[in-house]
Design an enzyme around this catalytic site. Structure first.
Site, short mmCIF file in Angstrom:
data_model
loop_
_atom_site.label_atom_id
_atom_site.label_comp_id
_atom_site.label_asym_id
_atom_site.label_seq_id
_atom_site.Cartn_x
_atom_site.Cartn_y
_atom_site.Cartn_z
N HIS A 368 -11.54 -2.74 30.53
CA HIS A 368 -10.80 -3.24 31.70
C HIS A 368 -11.68 -4.13 32.57
O HIS A 368 -11.19 -5.10 33.17
CB HIS A 368 -10.27 -2.06 32.53
N CYS A 680 -3.73 -11.10 12.40
CA CYS A 680 -4.12 -10.61 13.73
C CYS A 680 -5.46 -9.91 13.58
O CYS A 680 -5.57 -8.88 12.92
CB CYS A 680 -3.07 -9.67 14.31
#
Length: 753
Positions: A368, A680
């Site tokens: 984060h 991906c």
């Protein structure tokens, strides 16, 4: 003796400095192995020789003075051969070299073993005695300790951590005086500022408390502490109200959601009630169990979420202990925040606009803190394990987030160089802005679609701002991991609906639950000896069709009126798994239609991420609407390399010919069946690797949102016809380096940064 040797191993691992580790080794082995001499020599790269750095039994004044090149002495021979040498009459050997000043007269028996870490020869460890021969047991012990010492030497930066006498021939550089470090890029940008070190954080593992009160009192204390932390989080969110878009501020909502989730709070309450422990102990125990589960996960995005659990636990315990989050800290106007592991909450405590950069000894691009740094457009450097951060407080720092370069007390020349790089990148960013709304189209008109990977609502705004054409991989695991039970259909429906609405009309590819094995849930533990080859992905959900059907129903309902859902099935290894999953999706679809829900059957896809799926790609492609290559797992399985294991991570290379040929085989299979193909994984986000992929024929790339601008620019500078012709030649390459060098020749340039 065995117990004493084991104790010495433990003491070495706990050593806080390299000199201490060296001293423990030579003194400990001299005594425990009952030998006359134990010495250690390390390789000095600057002088291309071996220097004695520690000894027990020889003249201590020789430390830092005795040097041998690799072609000198028996010690040099051990380093040259990179294998143990045992001699009972060493002075008679042709390579023997006598140093009269070190006091080795009369020592005829010699045993030397190389100190090697990840194939790098770092030095030699020796034993000497007057007569006789060393036993096999002694030889094995020396090899074992040399292997352990190699890791320790690497951890402390080798000779740079020593203060060797001898006329300053190896001048010591304190860790804080070392001017340059390089680590992982977390967020691009150049910054100068003063280091503010956050190192007084509570260690949850060491939490102890006096005799707790009764359960009712402890439950009340816990709830009050959780509410207080929740208020702090809302204040932090407000602190950045003007600097962050709504989506990025939602990271603090994730903290709040975890705080109030039954998985977190109720587990703590159960510990208090059932075990009679205090509130702080309950927090410690629950956080430890959650952290252990997250640490086992192979997906770096999900593994990094353990940081969130720890941060919340730490803040709750601080409230329980003294009601505060520690003494108020002063943050200068040009703060460079430094911590062992920086969290979003730490960053939010810095007054708005004062935070200029972050340096985290741990963490990854999926943390984060890295996500927020990119949103704030401030540089971030991660993974500086060897940085002595306590010595940095108040020091001037220069940092280049894009390259991962950190400079302590940067010189005038370094400052000028960084500013030039900053200017170049600003110009590059301006160029990115001019093409943000333009398609990723080659010079000869071939359109490539660029998508973003995501797992949280907070990622979606980043994807949109970077020009993503949709979400190529939405990880659905996170809502399952913050509960103490499997989330119900209505809970999942709300999350999926919000994701689909945010991106509509652009497509969102939702991967069904990829859990199990290394991604165990806190309320559904799985014990396996080899989780990477265990009960995970589609295997888990097929064994629990009740869980799978609930998730698929929630997805189909979330898509009503939007029509931008795509469903992706993970870890398909054979056709029977695929058939079973497709039948269950059809079942959910028919059930909802029977309930008068106006659902549509979305495009269905399968992931190609294990070797068996590569070989059956043509059969899989016949049964689905699209294929998606999971390049990270596929590379790991093809090369038998765990990229999170530092010992073998260097062998992980997406340019390995086996990987390239596997990708080419999947492309051929998809083309034969006229099935859409995407990828991906980290390969898609590297500009050069991306051009290799499109040269192979993969025209849908999904990556971290921050990689999209640079990949798009590289595509718009490329001719597809020329690229495909040249990439075809790379399929005959015999090594990853040959692929990489060949690709650079094709591109006609070297990467600038």
């Amino acid at each position: 003796m065995r117990d004493s040797l084991n104790q010495l191993h433990l003491e070495l691992e706990a050593a806080t400095t390299l000199p201490l580790a060296l001293e423990l080794t030579v003194n400990g082995l001299q005594q425990l192995l009952d030998v006359a001499v134990c010495s250690i020599y390390l390789h000095d790269e600057s002088k291309h020789d071996l220097v004695m750095v520690a000894t027990a039994g020889l003249n201590h004044h020789s430390i830092g003075q005795v040097r041998l090149t690799l072609d000198q002495g028996i010690v040099g021979l051990v380093a040259q051969r990179a294998e143990p040498i045992h001699l009972t009459d060493a002075p008679e050997h042709a390579r023997f070299r006598f140093f009269p000043e070190i006091g080795e007269e009369g020592l005829t028996t010699f045993l030397g073993v190389p100190i090697i870490d990840r194939r790098e020869n770092m030095g030699v460890m020796t034993l000497q005695q007057p007569t006789g021969a060393f036993s096999d047991e002694v030889s094995s012990q020396l090899v074992t300790f040399a292997a352990q010492l190699a890791r320790i030497v690497t951890r402390f930066n080798g000779l740079e951590a020593l203060n060797l006498p001898g006329g300053g021939r190896l001048k010591r550089r304190d860790a804080a005086e070392r001017r340059h470090y390089q680590a992982i890029s977390g967020a691009p940008g150049v910054a100068f500022g003063k280091a503010v070190v956050i190192d007084s954080e509570l260690d949850l593992a060491s939490v102890t408390e006096q005799k707790p009160g009764d359960s009712a009192t402890e439950l009340q204390r816990l709830r009050q502490a959780i509410d207080a932390v929740d208020l702090d989080l809302h204040a932090m969110r407000d602190n950045w109200d003007e600097l962050l878009p709504e989506g990025d501020r939602a990271l603090f909502d994730v903290y709040s959601m975890m705080l109030q989730s039954s998985s977190f709070a109720v587990e703590m309450e159960r510990h208090i009630v059932n075990q009679g422990c205090g509130a702080a102990t309950a927090v410690r125990n629950v956080v430890a169990s959650h952290m252990e589960l997250f640490a086992q996960m192979s997906d770096p995005y999900l593994r990094q979420r353990g940081e969130d659990v720890y941060e919340l636990g730490r803040r709750i315990v601080e409230k329980l202990q003294d009601g505060t989050a520690g003494a108020e800290k002063h943050y200068p106007r040009n703060t460079i925040l430094v911590a062992r592991e920086i969290t979003a909450a730490m960053m939010a405590e810095v007054p708005a606009k004062r935070l200029k950069g972050i340096i985290s000894l741990q963490g990854s691009r999926t943390s984060h803190s890295a996500i927020l740094a990119r949103a704030l457009k401030i540089p971030a450097i991660l993974g500086l394990e060897n940085l002595a951060m306590n010595q940095l407080s108040g020091m001037e720092i220069g940092m280049d987030g894009a390259s991962g370069d950190l400079y302590i007390k940067p010189s005038t020349i370094t400052r000028k160089a960084l500013r030039v790089k900053q200017q170049l990148r600003q110009e590059e960013q301006q160029q990115f802005e001019t093409i943000r709304e333009l398609p990723a189209e080659t010079l000869d008109g071939v359109r490539i679609k660029l998508y973003a990977n995501s797992g949280l609502m907070a990622d979606l705004d980043d994807a949109i701002s970077c020009g993503a054409e949709g979400i190529g991989l939405y990880r659905t695991e996170y809502p399952f991991m913050i509960q103490n039970r499997f989330p119900g259909e209505e809970e999942q429906l709300k999350i999926y609906r919000k994701v689909l609405q945010t991106l509509a009309p652009q497509p969102v590819t939702m991967r069904t639950l990829d859990i199990g094995g290394d991604k165990a849930l806190p309320y559904f533990p799985i014990q396996e000896s080899n989780p990477f080859l265990g009960w995970r992905g589609i295997r888990f959900t097929l064994d629990h069709p009740d869980i799978f059907l609930v998730q698929v129903r929630a997805m189909l309902r979330a898509n009503i009126g939007l029509g931008n859902l795509r469903i992706l099935l993970p870890m398909i290894t054979n056709l029977s798994e695929l058939d079973s999953a497709l039948m269950l999706i059809q079942q959910a679809y028919q059930e909802l239609q029977g309930e008068s829900k106006r659902v549509e059957l979305p495009p269905l896809g399968a992931m190609i991420e294990v070797p068996s799926a590569v070989y059956q790609a043509h059969c899989i492609a016949r049964k689905v609407d699209f294929l998606s290559i999971g390049s990270n797992d596929l590379t790991q399985y093809l090369l038998a390399v765990d990229r999170n294991n530092a010992r073998v991570a260097g062998l992980y290379d997406s340019f390995h010919p086996a990987v390239i040929q596997a990708l080419a085989q999947v492309v051929r299979a998809a083309n034969e069946q006229r099935t859409e193909l995407s990828i991906c994984g980290e390969m898609a986000g590297d500009p050069d690797a991306a051009r290799l992929l499109i040269g192979l024929g993969i025209e849908n790339l999904s990556m971290n949102a921050s990689s999209i601008p640079e990949v798009k620019q590289s595509i718009r500078q490329t001719s597809m016809a020329q690229l495909r012709e040249q990439v075809e030649r790379l399929l005959d390459a015999e090594s990853a380096s040959e692929v990489a060098s060949g690709l650079q020749r094709v591109l006609g340039r070297q990467r600038l940064y």
